[in-house]
Design a protein around this motif. Structure first.
Motif, mmCIF file in Angstrom:
data_model
loop_
_atom_site.group_PDB
_atom_site.id
_atom_site.type_symbol
_atom_site.label_atom_id
_atom_site.label_comp_id
_atom_site.label_asym_id
_atom_site.label_seq_id
_atom_site.Cartn_x
_atom_site.Cartn_y
_atom_site.Cartn_z
ATOM 1 N N ALA A 103 68.953 61.340 88.558
ATOM 2 C CA ALA A 103 69.143 62.851 88.316
ATOM 3 C C ALA A 103 70.513 63.061 87.557
ATOM 4 C CB ALA A 103 68.914 64.074 89.204
ATOM 5 N N LEU A 115 64.241 64.249 83.336
ATOM 6 C CA LEU A 115 64.747 65.208 84.455
ATOM 7 C C LEU A 115 63.341 65.757 84.994
ATOM 8 C CD1 LEU A 115 67.073 66.036 86.299
ATOM 9 C CD2 LEU A 115 67.145 67.952 84.633
ATOM 10 N N GLY A 116 62.487 65.860 84.175
ATOM 11 C CA GLY A 116 61.183 66.745 84.334
ATOM 12 C C GLY A 116 60.386 65.829 85.391
ATOM 13 N N ASN A 118 61.680 63.556 87.132
ATOM 14 C CA ASN A 118 62.318 63.435 88.326
ATOM 15 C C ASN A 118 61.855 64.320 89.424
ATOM 16 O OD1 ASN A 118 64.489 63.492 90.306
ATOM 17 N ND2 ASN A 118 65.996 62.337 88.825
ATOM 18 N N TYR A 119 61.706 66.027 88.775
ATOM 19 C CA TYR A 119 61.349 66.904 89.669
ATOM 20 C C TYR A 119 59.887 66.597 90.289
ATOM 21 C CZ TYR A 119 64.994 69.994 88.097
ATOM 22 O OH TYR A 119 66.172 70.428 88.064
ATOM 23 N N ARG A 122 60.185 64.297 93.038
ATOM 24 C CA ARG A 122 60.894 65.109 94.151
ATOM 25 C C ARG A 122 59.598 65.845 94.897
ATOM 26 N NH1 ARG A 122 66.523 65.616 94.532
ATOM 27 N NH2 ARG A 122 67.612 64.546 92.919
ATOM 28 N N ALA A 123 58.879 66.591 94.139
ATOM 29 C CA ALA A 123 57.677 67.157 94.538
ATOM 30 C C ALA A 123 56.703 66.344 95.477
ATOM 31 C CB ALA A 123 56.863 67.923 93.292
ATOM 32 N N ASN A 134 59.114 73.631 98.914
ATOM 33 C CA ASN A 134 59.980 72.694 98.004
ATOM 34 C C ASN A 134 59.106 71.963 97.044
ATOM 35 O OD1 ASN A 134 62.198 73.577 99.368
ATOM 36 N ND2 ASN A 134 62.345 71.553 100.589
ATOM 37 N N LYS A 137 58.238 74.328 94.264
ATOM 38 C CA LYS A 137 59.123 74.515 93.375
ATOM 39 C C LYS A 137 59.554 73.616 92.412
ATOM 40 C CE LYS A 137 64.067 75.919 93.607
ATOM 41 N NZ LYS A 137 64.248 75.132 92.382
ATOM 42 N N HIS A 138 59.462 72.004 92.883
ATOM 43 C CA HIS A 138 59.671 71.277 91.992
ATOM 44 C C HIS A 138 58.715 71.135 90.856
ATOM 45 C CE1 HIS A 138 63.255 69.955 94.324
ATOM 46 N NE2 HIS A 138 62.427 69.402 95.403
ATOM 47 N N ASP A 141 59.489 73.499 88.414
ATOM 48 C CA ASP A 141 60.777 73.345 87.485
ATOM 49 C C ASP A 141 60.293 72.078 86.622
ATOM 50 O OD1 ASP A 141 62.060 74.960 88.746
ATOM 51 O OD2 ASP A 141 63.244 73.294 90.267
ATOM 52 N N ALA A 142 59.442 71.171 86.701
ATOM 53 C CA ALA A 142 59.025 70.125 85.784
ATOM 54 C C ALA A 142 58.063 70.766 84.801
ATOM 55 C CB ALA A 142 58.221 69.216 86.610
#
Length: 734
Positions: A103, A115-116, A118-119, A122-123, A134, A137-138, A141-142
């Motif tokens: 990131a 980065l998308g 990456n989200y 993370r999810a 969380n 939310k990730h 964001d993606a």
């Protein structure tokens, strides 16, 4: 003029250098792209050590041309491998470090689409850590990034990843919707693999909601793709699901075939050499990541110190920092080496233990299946032997014939006892026996056992003394069948090894509460006794002390094994005291629940006498494919003035049951065409009241409760004692 020539030469030299550098960079970029392709090829074919090596190669190539986007992508792929490792080696801290570094690079470049993803990762990491808010939310964001760039393929893949999230939470219907909306799924590196993964996860979701046909269909699509392109992990998981689905649909032949295939694939993927190579490759990548991380820290520090003038103190601090970082690098390297060695050792030991466990389970399963098959097949001809013997004895044979028939009946009964004992031990070892709880008359159970063994006691001129504590009530909660088996085995053992003696049976209350009674049972004889050496293994299977004892007294050597196992099921244990030439005492405690009066008034007591069938006429449907068994059963039925129709298979049985009225149906289980279970289910669709009794040569997998759930009213195992048969029929019809 000379000066102009010099300038021209310098210009062309510089231009050539720039063009050469650009050409070199293009070649390296092509190499990076080809290596990414190789990485996905190795990953999808479960060659993880090679896949990790390719990631290290990409890092080296990326460093040479400062390709930060590829470096960030490598870190995300390493994190994704960790997430996909089926929870076995899932290390959230390690994965978080990869995603965090990726990131940082993606924000610096910038690389919004990277980065998308990456989200997204993370999810999935948050999902594994049960941080569901969380994760959501990730994903959001993606989705915002992909929609901003109108990346249709990325939005489709995001639906697949959301499906994984819903599947992990047990939200199966939303998972199915997400997976189906992700198709067709496009990816520049692995379109076929992701398509197979979508169908595999659809199969898992359908399996969870018990839609077995849909689960099987999707698993077969996944397996077809996996076979075409050699995706071993997808082969493994889809094969397992298909086998489970066939089992759920009662197609045991196909279930067994796919289960065997699953074991073969699993053995080919997970072996010691492959696990060791993956562990080494993982450690090597982690070392490379740590080295690059330290190098980046040093660079950041150098950049920060370049802002002002370097003084002596700054130089000292810089040197100290470099020394610390160097020591840290050495420490990390050594720790990783130790980690690799320890990991290898653990992998080796775990693999050895797993192999030993698998071999033991396979051997136990093979033994159980073999014994089950043998005992099952022996019961069918034995039914003919015992049944015909019983019928011949009732047809007034001559005295000489009667002696031969009695000998034949004794041999048949002995063989049946032996088969029953083997099956009983087999079921206990396979954990196929369950404890039943029902009201019983304990005094009557003991009296019935003693009465049934009265003839045996006379053979050796023995006397049986029964002593029951007066405080024991008429009704207690227990398992009638298992308790009877324990008493029969122990008392008959005492009678067999005692001559001109006494066998004493006592039941004494040792503790009592408002709801329970603890009772100590003792079976004592003054027979031949058991030596200290023999007492150590007297409860082992086929153990009778010595070959001489076996020859002299007979028996299977399984009675005490069964007693010990049954008492363990009843939460009790047996103790033995014995001395050669003096006798033996077996004792065991049982804690039994008392029966409430209200419950007792509505409950039938096991072991009560039933009405007789004589002088009553019934019409019976006998479903049996074996001609000899048809003749024997029909004659046994005719002895009680019952008329009988015979169906040769399940289909004929359904037709007869639909066209006629019967007082009860005797249904064989194992028949060609459809089984007795399937035939009963069909009959129950239009006739819910006619009693149906299962006649089966019981095997390892047969369980009375399962038969009752399938629509049967009672189960009678072949070969059967006609008197027991009549009593069960009487019980059903009353």
């Amino acid at each position: 003029m000379v000066c102009k020539v010099k300038h021209i030469l310098y210009f062309w030299f510089a231009l050539f250098s720039v063009l050469s550098q650009a050409q070199s960079n293009d070649i390296i970029k092509d190499s990076i792209e080809r290596t990414f392709v190789d990485f996905y090829e190795f990953k999808n074919k479960a060659k993880m050590s090679h896949a990790l090596e390719k990631l290290v190669t990409i890092l080296d190539l990326s460093d040479s041309i400062n390709d930060k986007k590829s470096t960030a992508k490598v870190y995300m792929l390493r994190a994704e491998l960790g997430i996909e490792e089926n929870y076995k080696s899932f290390n959230p801290t390690e994965i978080e470090s990869y995603l965090k570094r990726a990131a940082q690079i993606q924000l610096e470049i910038p690389d919004s689409l990277g980065l998308g993803y990456n989200y997204v990762l993370r999810a999935l990491t948050a999902t594994r850590n049960t941080s569901y808010s969380n994760a959501d939310k990730h994903f959001s964001d993606a989705e915002a990034i992909f929609e901003k760039y109108q990346s249709t393929d990325d939005i489709k893949k995001l639906k697949y990843y959301r499906g994984l999230f819903y599947l992990s939470q047990g939200i199966n219907n939303r998972a199915i919707e997400s997976f189906e909306n992700s198709l067709p799924i496009n990816d520049p590196y692995q379109p076929k693999y992701l398509r197979a993964k979508v169908h595999l996860n659809l199969a898992k979701a359908y399996k969870n909601i018990k839609q077995y046909e849909q689960a099987k269909l999707n698993a077969k699509i996944a397996l077809q793709i996996a076979n075409s392109y050699d995706f071993p992990i997808i082969k493994l998981e889809s094969t397992q699901i298909i086998g489970d689905m066939y089992a759920g649909l009662n197609d045991l032949k196909n279930a067994y075939t796919f289960q065997n295939e699953y074991i073969k694939i699993k053995d080919s993927i997970y072996n010691i050499e492959r696990l060791q190579s993956v562990a080494l490759a993982r450690a090597n990548f982690d070392n490379e990541f740590q080295k690059r991380h330290i190098t980046e820290l040093v660079r950041q520090y150098d950049d920060s110190t370049q802002v002002g003038k370097r003084n002596k103190l700054t130089s000292i601090l810089s040197s100290a920092l470099l020394i610390i970082i160097s020591l840290l690098t050495i420490s990390l390297y050594r720790n990783n080496q130790i980690k690799v060695k320890t990991n290898n050792l653990l992998l080796k030991k775990n693999s050895e233990l797993q192999l030993a466990k698998d071999n033991a389970e396979k051997a136990m399963k093979a033994k159980a299946q073999f014994l089950s098959t043998v005992t099952h097949e022996l019961r069918t001809p034995l039914y003919a032997v015992t049944g015909l013997t019983h019928l011949l004895l009732e047809e007034n044979p001559s005295e000489s014939q009667k002696e031969h028939l009695k000998s034949l009946k004794f041999s048949g009964d002995y063989l049946l006892t032996f088969i029953n004992d083997i099956l009983q031990v087999n079921k206990i070892e396979a954990r196929k026996l369950a404890v039943e709880r029902a009201p019983i008359n304990l005094k009557k159970v003991l009296n019935d056992v003693v009465n049934s063994l009265s003839q045996t006691s006379k053979e050796n001129n023995n006397k049986i003394i029964l002593s029951i504590d007066k405080g024991i009530p008429d009704k207690l909660i227990g398992d009638y069948l298992k308790m009877s088996q324990v008493f029969i085995n122990l008392i008959s053992n005492g009678l067999k090894f005692t001559k001109d003696g006494i066998v004493e049976i006592s039941a004494t209350i040792t503790e009592e509460s408002d709801t329970q009674q603890a009772i100590l049972f003792e079976i004592k004889d003054n027979g031949i006794g058991i030596s200290k050496a023999m007492q150590e293994n007297i409860f082992d299977s086929f153990s009778q002390g010595s070959v001489q004892i076996n020859r002299k007294y007979g028996g299977t050597g399984l009675g005490l094994t069964i007693v010990k196992s049954l008492l363990e099921l009843l939460n009790s244990n047996i103790q033995l005291e014995s001395k050669l030439g003096v006798g033996s005492t077996f004792r065991f405690p049982l804690t039994l629940d008392k029966v409430e009066e209200e419950a007792l008034s509505h409950t039938e007591i096991i072991g009560e006498e039933k009405t007789d069938l004589k002088n009553r006429q019934f019409k019976v449907l006998l479903v049996e494919d074996n001609k000899i068994n048809q003749v024997i059963t029909k004659k046994i039925i005719a002895k009680q003035n019952m008329t009988c129709d015979i169906a040769d298979d399940g289909y004929q049985a359904i037709d007869y049951a639909r066209s006629n009225h019967y007082d009860f149906i005797l249904m064989d289980i194992h028949m060609p065409g459809i089984s007795g279970i399937e035939a009963t289910k069909e009959i129950r669709k239009f006739d819910a009241s006619t009693p149906i009794i299962a006649l089966t040569a019981i095997s390892l997998d047969d369980n009375k409760n399962d038969f009752l759930k399938d629509g049967f009213n009672e189960v009678i195992s072949k070969p059967f004692d006609p008197e027991v048969f009549y009593k069960k029929i009487s019980h059903i019809l009353s």
